[in-house]
Scaffold this active site. Sequence first.
Site, PDB file in Angstrom:
ATOM      1  N   LYS A   1      13.517  11.074   2.624  1.00 37.03           N
ATOM      2  CA  LYS A   1      12.674  10.438   1.602  1.00 37.03           C
ATOM      3  C   LYS A   1      12.138  11.416   0.555  1.00 37.03           C
ATOM      4  O   LYS A   1      11.592  10.999  -0.464  1.00 37.03           O
ATOM      5  CB  LYS A   1      11.489   9.741   2.264  1.00 37.03           C
ATOM      6  CG  LYS A   1      11.847   8.746   3.345  1.00 37.03           C
ATOM      7  CD  LYS A   1      10.606   8.210   4.024  1.00 37.03           C
ATOM      8  CE  LYS A   1      10.936   7.366   5.240  1.00 37.03           C
ATOM      9  NZ  LYS A   1      11.578   8.156   6.325  1.00 37.03           N
TER      10      LYS A   1
ATOM     11  N   ASP B   1       4.198   8.935   6.324  1.00 40.65           N
ATOM     12  CA  ASP B   1       5.538   8.369   6.217  1.00 40.65           C
ATOM     13  C   ASP B   1       5.488   6.982   5.561  1.00 40.65           C
ATOM     14  O   ASP B   1       6.303   6.666   4.697  1.00 40.65           O
ATOM     15  CB  ASP B   1       6.177   8.278   7.603  1.00 40.65           C
ATOM     16  CG  ASP B   1       7.597   7.754   7.542  1.00 40.65           C
ATOM     17  OD1 ASP B   1       8.449   8.404   6.908  1.00 40.65           O
ATOM     18  OD2 ASP B   1       7.858   6.668   8.101  1.00 40.65           O
TER      19      ASP B   1
ATOM     20  N   LYS C   1       7.011   5.744   1.825  1.00 41.36           N
ATOM     21  CA  LYS C   1       7.819   4.532   1.638  1.00 41.36           C
ATOM     22  C   LYS C   1       7.199   3.627   0.573  1.00 41.36           C
ATOM     23  O   LYS C   1       7.923   3.053  -0.254  1.00 41.36           O
ATOM     24  CB  LYS C   1       7.944   3.781   2.965  1.00 41.36           C
ATOM     25  CG  LYS C   1       8.763   4.533   4.012  1.00 41.36           C
ATOM     26  CD  LYS C   1       8.773   3.798   5.351  1.00 41.36           C
ATOM     27  CE  LYS C   1       9.607   4.564   6.383  1.00 41.36           C
ATOM     28  NZ  LYS C   1       9.601   3.898   7.705  1.00 41.36           N
TER      29      LYS C   1
END
Length: 806
Positions: free
Chosen positions: A563, A663, A667
């Site tokens: 990511k 995390d 996202k």
Amino acid sequence: MKIIKFGGKSLENGKGISQTIKIIQRNYQQNTNLAIVVSARGKATDELLHLIALAKKGEDFSAEWADFQTKQNHLSLISLQKYFDEVETLLSGIKLLEECSDKTQDRILAYGEIISVNYLTAQLEKNGIAAKAIDAGDLFLTNDEFGNAAVNFAISEAKTQAYFNSLEPHILPIVTGFIAKNSHGERTTLGRNGSNYSASLLANFLNADLLENYTHVDGIFTGNPDEIHEAIKIEQLSYADAAELAQFGANILHAKTIEPLQQKNIALKILNTFGDDAQTGTLISANPEDKTVRALASLKNKALIHFKGKGLLGKVGVDGRIFKAFQNNNISVGMISQGSSERGIAMVVSEDQAEKAVKSLKQEFKEDIEKGDVDEIFAEKGLGVLAIIGLNLNLFDKPYRSLVRNQITPKLFNNTITGNTICLLLTEKELNKAIQVIHGELFDQPKKVHIAVIGHGLVGKTLIEQILVQRKSILEEKNIDLRIFAIANSQKVLLAVNGVQENWEELKKKIPQNTDIQKYIISFAQQNALENLIMIDNTASENVAKSYALFAENGFDIVSSNKIANTLPYSDYQKFRKILRRNNKKYYYETNVGAGLPLIDTIKLLHLSGENITRIKGVFSGSLSYIFNHYSIENKTFEEVVLEAKEKGYTEPDPREDLSGNDVARKLLILARELKIPSEFEDVQIQNLIPEALKSLPKEEFFERMHEMNPIYQQEKDALQDNEVLRYVGDLQWDNENQTSSLEVKLVKASQASALGQIKGADSIFEIYTESYGDQPLVIQGAGAGAKVTARGVFGDVLRISEILD
């Protein structure tokens, strides 16, 4: 009558000469009206040239000369000593003078064929065939252009017919190729590979029905088999297509071979000396059954002469002066390109003539240069010409798109007068790759997609296994050949040109450590001319993410479960998108949010279609989904559930990476940027689930003290109503009218009857609200964690890129 010609490899010691004798015996038994033409044996011509080069330098050539004699004299049935003595005398003279004229060189090179014809004749006589060695100098009359003499057709035809009419019917003529004589009886040669030309001349003069050319290959292929493993043998060719192939460097055809055959409609068959008796070879004739033939040929060692002069715009006679200068210096021009906006012309010549070409132009345009009318004259070297034979320009769109996708840009583009051959001028660095790319397009062969996998942990290893298992079915169903050519981590990289196999892990253990993995992969792909490149990042490495631009600039599309590249500062995020556009590369990252769920693609499509997305809310983390799904309804401590999730592989080795909320925040940031909201990571409000006292502890100590989290989350659990559960959600809200946004990651209470409350296991769920849908969201739900799910999502991105590689 039939003429049979044998090349150097067919006459080499061992299997070559043995097979040649068998072929001649078989043909002689079937047809006594036969003539044989031979090249020098093995690499004799190259070896003689090397001996001449040594002698010109005044160097000792005794060792090389002894080696030459040994090879040529191997199992000889006659003495060749007189020929060796004559060559040695000439070489000694060259060494003494340290110079060698073209005339003397022709005398020496002729002995390669003379030795060959006498050697073979003796071998045939031993096998019961009455053979006669014939010097083509007694048949072919040429001019005085030593090294590349022109044949006098009329006189040579008369001499040849007279000579052959004098032979007894049972005698098998064995004729030298490549060599001839001028009107003074001096030795001349017909140019390199001139033995094929000699054979076609003999066939013409004797009105033969067929010329068979025995070589070391099975026929003429759609490309050089040494460069293209998937090259296809061409069964039949027209004279015109064969001539084009010869002109553009097909090694088994001489550029002048076709004309004498075409003149009298004599068929030419290319056969393999080492093939079986049933081989069909390639037949070249006036009327091939299949008139649609396509093939590739290439010429290397080319240079582009640039001539620019704004002051010459509109002046008459400039082109004539350019080509007069070249004519006076015996410089041959291949492709030509002329500019219109300013006076400029570019011409392709052989690289060894480039400096002479530049010098001749500077001399011719000396006054124009002094006046400033001519700006630049220079040579660009290291180029090659790729010829696509049998392809009309209106069918070139797809091959050209493939070149562009593989970052191959021709310097010049030329369509021949016939419209049947397209020529591209490329750097030699790009030439081999261009051949591979275009050959695959022309012949509808499986599209080779070369994959580099960086990171082979749980997800990476699973992905590699999935690709290897599915490769055959994808090849059959999609005509796509997936080849993993590189598998790397931060310390090692396994490389395989044709793709790794199931034993890749064992092989990788045996290779040494490497530095600068990214550049090593790129260099390997370039050196091996690998096309259709995809780099897959299965790491969580910032260093790898920052190398994406380097990969894109070197021809790689990118697929990532990492990511980081999508959550770098927004300026870097935008800069990378510009690099992708500039290099026409794709970047797919569906697994960045939602593992294998089709979330990012759905959001992109909604956004591009003009749908105004107002809110995205959901459980973004499969790890935290599992933890709170179970913790909310089971009689277990928070610590027990977290450790259970870790054991099942849902969390990172250090669960704090999940519990921190970072995390989920990353996202959420990725989704915001898909909606063109210029957000930074700092814009996301994050509820960190780790108590302050446990955040910075060493991992081992964290596990020892993790029980301290139990009362905190027991209190959250006790506050739930009977129909409520805990959920850790990401919530993005966007006001398009006012251009304001809110990004928040937090622990919330949700009704068990709601979509959020009903998810099970490690599922993720995303509620997408739009102006069109109103209060009724579009819901995407499914497995949000797990190596197999994530790997399958990455695999899907690879297949999507592979299918659009047109």
